[in-house]
Design a protein around this motif. Structure first.
Motif, short mmCIF file in Angstrom:
data_model
loop_
_atom_site.label_atom_id
_atom_site.label_comp_id
_atom_site.label_asym_id
_atom_site.label_seq_id
_atom_site.Cartn_x
_atom_site.Cartn_y
_atom_site.Cartn_z
N LEU A 90 -13.36 -0.17 2.20
CA LEU A 90 -14.52 -0.86 1.61
C LEU A 90 -14.40 -0.95 0.09
O LEU A 90 -15.36 -0.73 -0.65
N GLY A 91 -13.22 -1.28 -0.38
CA GLY A 91 -13.02 -1.56 -1.80
C GLY A 91 -12.76 -0.36 -2.67
O GLY A 91 -12.61 -0.52 -3.89
N VAL A 92 -12.66 0.83 -2.12
CA VAL A 92 -12.37 2.04 -2.91
C VAL A 92 -10.85 2.21 -2.95
O VAL A 92 -10.24 2.53 -1.93
N PRO A 93 -10.20 1.99 -4.10
CA PRO A 93 -8.73 1.99 -4.15
C PRO A 93 -8.08 3.25 -3.60
O PRO A 93 -7.07 3.17 -2.89
N SER A 94 -8.62 4.42 -3.91
CA SER A 94 -7.99 5.66 -3.47
C SER A 94 -8.16 5.91 -1.97
O SER A 94 -7.54 6.82 -1.42
N LEU A 95 -8.97 5.09 -1.30
CA LEU A 95 -9.10 5.18 0.16
C LEU A 95 -8.27 4.12 0.88
O LEU A 95 -8.30 4.03 2.10
N SER A 96 -7.51 3.32 0.14
CA SER A 96 -6.76 2.22 0.74
C SER A 96 -5.52 2.72 1.46
O SER A 96 -5.00 3.81 1.19
N PHE A 97 -5.01 1.90 2.38
CA PHE A 97 -3.78 2.28 3.06
C PHE A 97 -2.62 2.38 2.06
O PHE A 97 -1.78 3.28 2.18
N ARG A 98 -2.60 1.50 1.09
CA ARG A 98 -1.51 1.57 0.11
C ARG A 98 -1.53 2.91 -0.61
O ARG A 98 -0.47 3.53 -0.81
N ALA A 99 -2.70 3.37 -1.03
CA ALA A 99 -2.78 4.67 -1.69
C ALA A 99 -2.32 5.79 -0.75
O ALA A 99 -1.61 6.71 -1.16
N TRP A 100 -2.73 5.70 0.51
CA TRP A 100 -2.33 6.70 1.52
C TRP A 100 -0.82 6.73 1.69
O TRP A 100 -0.21 7.79 1.76
N TYR A 101 -0.21 5.55 1.74
CA TYR A 101 1.24 5.47 1.97
C TYR A 101 2.01 5.88 0.72
O TYR A 101 2.98 6.65 0.80
N GLU A 102 1.59 5.39 -0.43
CA GLU A 102 2.31 5.71 -1.67
C GLU A 102 2.20 7.19 -2.00
O GLU A 102 3.15 7.77 -2.56
N ALA A 103 1.08 7.81 -1.69
CA ALA A 103 0.93 9.24 -1.96
C ALA A 103 2.01 10.05 -1.25
O ALA A 103 2.47 11.09 -1.75
N GLN A 104 2.42 9.58 -0.10
CA GLN A 104 3.41 10.32 0.69
C GLN A 104 4.84 9.85 0.45
O GLN A 104 5.77 10.66 0.52
N HIS A 105 5.02 8.57 0.14
CA HIS A 105 6.38 8.01 0.12
C HIS A 105 6.76 7.33 -1.19
O HIS A 105 7.93 6.97 -1.36
N GLY A 106 5.82 7.15 -2.08
CA GLY A 106 6.13 6.55 -3.37
C GLY A 106 6.00 5.04 -3.38
O GLY A 106 5.98 4.38 -2.33
N SER A 107 5.94 4.48 -4.58
CA SER A 107 5.72 3.04 -4.73
C SER A 107 6.93 2.23 -4.29
O SER A 107 6.77 1.11 -3.78
N GLU A 108 8.13 2.75 -4.46
CA GLU A 108 9.32 1.99 -4.05
C GLU A 108 9.35 1.82 -2.53
O GLU A 108 9.70 0.75 -2.02
N GLU A 109 8.98 2.88 -1.82
CA GLU A 109 8.94 2.77 -0.36
C GLU A 109 7.85 1.80 0.08
O GLU A 109 8.00 1.09 1.07
N TRP A 110 6.74 1.78 -0.65
CA TRP A 110 5.70 0.80 -0.34
C TRP A 110 6.22 -0.61 -0.52
O TRP A 110 5.99 -1.49 0.32
N GLN A 111 6.92 -0.85 -1.61
CA GLN A 111 7.46 -2.19 -1.85
C GLN A 111 8.44 -2.59 -0.77
O GLN A 111 8.54 -3.76 -0.39
N ALA A 112 9.18 -1.62 -0.24
CA ALA A 112 10.18 -1.91 0.78
C ALA A 112 9.57 -2.05 2.18
O ALA A 112 10.22 -2.58 3.09
N LEU A 113 8.34 -1.57 2.35
CA LEU A 113 7.72 -1.60 3.67
C LEU A 113 7.50 -3.04 4.13
O LEU A 113 6.97 -3.87 3.39
N HIS A 114 7.88 -3.33 5.37
CA HIS A 114 7.68 -4.67 5.92
C HIS A 114 6.23 -4.85 6.39
O HIS A 114 5.49 -5.68 5.86
N LYS A 115 5.83 -4.07 7.36
CA LYS A 115 4.46 -4.09 7.85
C LYS A 115 4.05 -2.67 8.21
O LYS A 115 4.89 -1.78 8.36
#
Length: 514
Positions: free
Chosen positions: A122-147
């Motif tokens: 609901l628009g809260v950045p730190s609750l987003s899936f991207r934040a959840w994924y990057e917290a664990q795997h980093g921004s480079e892994e997020w960029q490489a993620l397909h879906k």
């Protein structure tokens, strides 16, 4: 299948996976940040609702009961909390982690939506899936993620629920709904594990019962097939069934359908070691363009509900007629196996299970033999299939009452969609009893059945935040209006002297009244 020469020119399939590694410490740190962010924007705000007039300690009344804690129900509950509604309860018949399709009959490797979509946060950045994924795997892994992986999405939803403090009563099933006080109150029967029954009273009910929550899985009719035939057990499945794919190893499987679920189930069978999987579609070629993508902009999702009936009908009958192609990744998942065959322009005329397998009759008079068959035929929308609403379904207004007869005849399935109000509320036909109509207006349908009235706001991820926010704001508005005179009395009784800490404070008995 396409010939090998064309297949060699196809681009590679990006890496896909259902679940990534978990970093619990990183998720706990992110949860602390998200809770701090929620506090900074005053979520949840102060509760403002008044207790229902008929509520007592012995017989309380909920403001809202949310039936279903999958993606839609959970996000609806979060949106209600953001509107200051705290006297709510969320129930789900499944165990924790099994709400919705993600851990059960959803058999894709990844979500079909782009990874950038939001919704449950609901628009809260730190609750987003991207934040959840990057917290664990980093921004480079997020960029490489397909879906987004299917199990990652399930686990992310659970993390959002826990982080936002959304309590869910799992293992609790909605059994029936009735009303009291002339339709001003809903009486809702629930069933807990072990068959224990309870009846709760609520002013509003959100029906977030999933993809089949406004109908049932679509089982094709065949002359030789009965759903209760013991010979069909373990041999004839719908894609929404629990299927032991490991038991299909070495077998020959037939799949009916040309959509995503048909291909995903075919892919699961092939990966489990099925010797052959033959998928049949009645069309001469697969649908090629997903028209729904053009109906997923913010403008479309926010504005569709404001269209007149004729334009709404035109949009979604067109989208339904065009049909949605299977994701290209799902098609390639099947084509990667030598045992996969796609038979286009080949509908099934009959399905006959026996002790040794299943016989499928084809239009040319031929018969194919399979060890088991799977219907990837989706879900019907027909509230008559929902036993929870049995006393009301004959009264529910549907789109059949709002289109010309010739259009209803051309498009019978869309006519069965409920005709909802602006806040997702069910509506009664003109002939409905006043108390039943009042009760229906307190039931909000927040699943696929809302599509004809609101667009894809309750099931497809891109519209989820818009839909949940609209739903919560409508409930808050209606509850306030219903209690308007009591809020007026509260306003008059409000006495918080702002100037008490100053020398200009005047006690109540010395104040002049205008």
């Amino acid at each position: 299948m396409p010939d090998d020469s064309s297949a060699t020119a196809l681009p590679p399939v990006p890496m896909q996976f259902t679940a990534s590694q978990r970093d619990r410490a990183a998720l706990e740190a992110l949860a602390r940040q998200a809770r701090a962010d929620l506090e900074r924007i005053n979520v949840p705000p102060a509760a403002w609702m008044l207790s229902a007039e008929s509520a007592t300690d012995a017989s309380p009344v909920l403001d809202v009961l949310v039936a279903g804690a999958g993606m839609c129900g959970q996000t609806a509950a979060f949106a209600l909390r953001r509107e200051g509604l705290t006297n709510i309860r969320v129930v789900d018949r499944a165990a924790r982690g099994e709400e919705g399709p993600w851990g059960s009959y959803a058999r894709m490797l990844t979500l079909r939506s782009p990874k950038q979509v939001g919704g449950p946060e609901l628009g809260v950045p730190s609750l987003s899936f991207r934040a959840w994924y990057e917290a664990q795997h980093g921004s480079e892994e997020w960029q490489a993620l397909h879906k987004i992986g299917r199990i990652d999405w399930r686990d992310y939803l659970l993390w959002v629920r826990d982080t936002a403090g959304l309590a869910v009563d799992n293992g609790v099933r909605l059994r029936s709904v009735s009303h009291a006080e002339g339709g001003r109150l809903l009486s809702i029967e629930l069933e807990a594990p072990g068959g224990r029954r309870e009846t709760v009273r609520a002013r509003q009910l959100v029906l977030a019962l999933g993809r089949d929550g406004s109908g049932a899985p679509r089982w094709p009719d065949f002359p030789s097939l009965r759903r209760d035939d013991p010979l069909a057990a373990g041999r004839v499945f719908h894609s929404a069934d629990a299927i032991d794919f490991a038991a299909l190893e070495g077998q020959r499987i037939g799949v009916l359908g040309a959509g995503a679920s048909a291909f995903d189930n075919a892919g699961c069978a092939l990966e489990a070691g099925a010797a052959e999987v033959q998928l049949f579609a009645r069309r001469a070629h697969l649908p090629q363009v997903n028209k729904s993508k053009a109906a997923s902009s913010h403008g479309f999702l926010r504005g569709f509900e404001g269209l007149d009936d004729a334009r709404k009908w035109r949009v979604y009958t067109y989208i339904f007629d065009e049909q949605v192609p299977p994701p290209w990744e799902s098609v390639r998942r099947c084509d990667a196996h030598a045992g996969f065959t796609l038979s286009l322009g080949t509908p099934w005329l009959d399905v006959a299970p026996d002790e040794d397998g299943v016989s499928v009759t084809l239009p040319n008079g031929g018969i194919e033999r399979f060890d088991a068959v799977i219907f990837g035929t989706g879900f019907d929308v027909d509230l008559l299939d929902r036993p929870e609403l049995a006393r009301y379904t004959p009264l529910v207004d549907t789109w059949a009452c709002h289109v010309p007869p010739e259009e209803a005849q051309r498009h019978p399935e869309p006519t069965r969609f409920p005709y909802l109000g602006a806040g997702f509320e069910l509506r009664a036909r003109a002939s409905g009893a006043p108390d039943a109509a009042a009760a229906l207006s307190r039931m909000r349908l927040f699943n696929w059945g809302a599509t004809m009235s609101h667009g894809a706001l309750a099931g497809d991820i891109p519209g989820l935040a818009i839909g949940a926010t609209r739903l919560a704001q409508a409930i808050a508005r209606d509850l306030f209006v219903e209690d308007a005179d009591r809020h007026w009395a509260r306003l008059q009784a409000h006495d918080e002297p702002e100037l008490a800490p100053t020398r200009w404070y005047v006690p109540p008995d010395r104040r002049e009244r205008p």
